[in-house]
Design an enzyme around this catalytic site. Structure first.
Site, PDB file in Angstrom:
ATOM      1  N   SER A  72      70.979  34.384  38.066  1.00 56.53           N
ATOM      2  CA  SER A  72      70.377  33.134  37.607  1.00 56.53           C
ATOM      3  C   SER A  72      70.898  32.698  36.243  1.00 56.53           C
ATOM      4  O   SER A  72      70.745  31.535  35.852  1.00 56.53           O
ATOM      5  CB  SER A  72      68.851  33.269  37.549  1.00 56.53           C
ATOM      6  OG  SER A  72      68.457  34.215  36.574  1.00 56.53           O
ATOM      7  N   LEU A  74      74.043  32.510  35.407  1.00 56.99           N
ATOM      8  CA  LEU A  74      75.364  31.909  35.509  1.00 56.99           C
ATOM      9  C   LEU A  74      75.329  30.380  35.477  1.00 56.99           C
ATOM     10  O   LEU A  74      76.361  29.739  35.242  1.00 56.99           O
ATOM     11  CB  LEU A  74      76.061  32.382  36.795  1.00 56.99           C
ATOM     12  CG  LEU A  74      76.193  33.907  36.938  1.00 56.99           C
ATOM     13  CD1 LEU A  74      76.917  34.246  38.239  1.00 56.99           C
ATOM     14  CD2 LEU A  74      76.898  34.518  35.741  1.00 56.99           C
ATOM     15  N   CYS A 193      62.560  30.002  30.226  1.00 59.00           N
ATOM     16  CA  CYS A 193      63.246  28.996  31.030  1.00 59.00           C
ATOM     17  C   CYS A 193      63.042  29.245  32.511  1.00 59.00           C
ATOM     18  O   CYS A 193      63.180  28.332  33.324  1.00 59.00           O
ATOM     19  CB  CYS A 193      64.728  28.943  30.668  1.00 59.00           C
ATOM     20  SG  CYS A 193      65.630  30.476  30.974  1.00 59.00           S
TER      21      CYS A 193
END
Length: 262
Positions: A72, A74, A193
């Protein structure tokens, strides 16, 4: 000492677009080659910041991150690839740096930074760039920066907003990061995030802007570009888009940079 004697012909070619800028010039480029940045966090902010700071000719880095690369990441952490998934971010970042420019010195730490080890990780640096994702870590880094007498560039990003600020709380008239956020977050993490989401390009904007501000700080007193902008917080808005700037005053009773009996 001339620029040509301080930098090899290969380095002169590599940084030619910097050197021809009057605001940086040969003196600025030579200065950058002698600088050491401690980068705390190698994620959405640290990745693009490292790319542009390495490209700018910074000579030495300390890379600090306790996390491992996840698929996740990347979407926004641009120094990593699918082959890095499952590997430590600090090790992977050093590998990226070696492939990019093998003349840059780098040391790493894959230990989580906290009040006990922060000072040792940053004390030899010319600048700390903090791109971590929680307030407790940011405050630990800020307090250590003040104690070590090292300026701090703090950057954060989430969803469509970012912020980048330069702090010199070790100096009598300038605020530290704790003056900005206060003490309430010492033991509290911010929203992640993963919960709130993040536009990948927003992290890139915050990281590249942080790299530009880092160069400003490091060239203070060397070239015309050197304006550290202490106590200025730049708020980046990806929805409008636009940017606004706040000025942070030193808190006279701040427990991070105020008098020892505050």
């Amino acid at each position: 000492m001339t620029v040509s004697s301080a930098l090899s012909s290969a380095r002169l070619d590599r940084f030619a677009r910097h050197i021809v800028l009057p605001e940086i010039g040969g003196a600025g480029q030579v200065a950058l080659a002698g600088k050491h940045i401690a980068m705390i966090g190698l994620g959405g902010i640290g990745s693009p910041a490292l790319q542009y700071l390495a490209a700018s000719g910074i000579g030495r880095f300390t890379l600090v991150d306790a996390d491992v690369v996840d698929a996740s990441n990347l979407q926004r952490q641009t120094i990593f690839s699918s082959r890095d998934v499952g590997h430590g971010k600090a090790v992977s970042a050093r590998r990226w740096l070696a492939n990019f420019d093998d003349e840059i010195d780098a040391e790493i730490s894959d230990k989580r930074i906290d009040p006990r080890n922060a000072h040792g990780l940053i004390a030899s640096a010319d600048l700390v760039l903090d791109g971590t994702d929680n307030f407790a870590t940011r405050l630990a880094v800020s307090d250590a920066s003040v104690t070590a007498g090292v300026p701090l560039l703090s950057a954060a990003v989430g969803r469509f907003q970012g912020q980048v600020g330069a702090f010199a709380g070790h100096l009598a008239d300038h605020a530290c990061y704790r003056c900005f956020v206060g003490d309430a977050f010492d033991a509290e993490d911010c929203d992640t995030c993963a919960e709130d989401g993040m536009l990948g390009a927003m992290a890139g904007w915050a990281g590249s802007f942080a790299a530009m501000q880092a160069v400003r700080v490091l060239l203070s007193g060397v070239s015309a570009f050197g304006d550290p902008q202490w106590g200025k917080i730049h708020i980046l808005d990806g929805m409008k888009p636009g940017m606004r700037t706040l000025s942070i005053a030193k808190d006279p009773v701040c427990k991070g940079c105020g008098p020892s009996d505050a």
